[in-house]
Design an enzyme around this catalytic site. Structure first.
Site, PDB file in Angstrom:
ATOM      1  N   HIS A   1     -38.757   4.449  -9.091  1.00 11.19           N
ATOM      2  CA  HIS A   1     -39.999   4.224  -8.995  1.00 11.19           C
ATOM      3  C   HIS A   1     -40.544   4.781  -7.531  1.00 11.19           C
ATOM      4  CE1 HIS A   1     -39.811   0.167  -7.444  1.00 11.19           C
ATOM      5  NE2 HIS A   1     -40.648   0.569  -6.706  1.00 11.19           N
TER       6      HIS A   1
ATOM      7  N   GLU B   1     -43.920   3.397 -12.361  1.00 14.18           N
ATOM      8  CA  GLU B   1     -42.553   2.604 -12.819  1.00 14.18           C
ATOM      9  C   GLU B   1     -42.237   3.724 -14.168  1.00 14.18           C
ATOM     10  OE1 GLU B   1     -41.473   0.656 -11.718  1.00 14.18           O
ATOM     11  OE2 GLU B   1     -42.620  -1.142 -11.206  1.00 14.18           O
TER      12      GLU B   1
END
Length: 238
Positions: free
Chosen positions: A138, A143
């Protein structure tokens, strides 16, 4: 893409600081995109010392931070506003109103996220964006997902991210599970990107991100599409 292998965390930090300092010297009203976490601590320490020694002037610099935990007040010891004030802003000659960190206490997060993107646009975008890379690839709190999210948004933190950040809290249960994060559009529209990745634990994910397929499952892989990225890696961690 320019990849630099540093011999130590100190060399990584000093090299990164020179890149940031040169950017500010060439454009005194530079817009810096800043990151938090342990990776940039050496960078911020080096920049603070440069400022103290009169080698760099932050008086016209503007900054925008990547992210902030939802639910943490600016004076919370684990908030990213607190982190930035303690580790950089309070140590350099920058005006606080020129520094922007997402508001973890925003009552309307959707409206705040739209306003944050509008603010970045009003500055003409980011001149130099500093990034770290998480264990799952990330950047910011973008994410792994099935798609890249363009706009600033509220992200659900991956369990691996919660685990990694739990070292900063009394327990894992105290780690916020959501955060406001700058999206991929503002990051990728930055004129230059500086990614710092200290520690052998970052080597595998860094290789996947820079040499593997471009996929939202490894968010940092999108940096392969950017025209001006410098990556600094060192086996030595902070």
């Amino acid at each position: 893409m320019n990849i630099i292998i540093a011999d130590s965390y100190r060399q990584l930090s000093d090299t990164a600081a020179e890149i940031v300092a040169n950017q500010i010297k060439n454009k005194p009203d530079t817009v810096l995109g800043l990151a938090t976490g342990s990776s940039p601590l050496g960078l911020y320490d080096a920049l603070a010392k440069m400022c103290e020694d009169g080698k760099i002037d932050f008086s016209r610099v503007r900054t925008v931070n990547l992210d902030e935990y939802v639910g943490l007040a600016p004076d919370h010891p684990q908030s990213y506003r607190y982190f930035m004030d303690k580790n950089l802003f309070d140590r350099i000659n920058i005006r606080r109103e020129m520094t922007k960190v997402p508001d973890g206490l925003a009552s309307d997060t959707d409206a705040f996220c739209k306003d944050y993107d509008s603010y970045i646009d009003s500055l003409g975008g980011i001149d130099l964006q500093v990034l770290g890379i998480g264990p799952d690839g990330h950047i910011g709190f973008n994410e792994p997902d099935g798609h890249f999210t363009a706009a600033t948004h509220v992200a659900e933190l991956d369990p691996s991210t919660v685990d990694a950040n739990s070292r900063f809290f009394e327990s894992r249960d105290e780690v916020p599970k959501t955060a406001i994060t700058m999206g991929m559009r503002a990051i990728m529209q930055a004129k230059k990107i500086l990614l710092i990745a200290p520690g052998k634990a970052k080597k595998e994910i860094l290789f996947k991100a820079l040499e593997g397929d471009i996929t939202p499952r490894i968010p940092a892989s999108v940096l392969q599409l950017h025209r001006d990225v410098t990556v600094i890696y060192s086996d030595e961690n902070r």
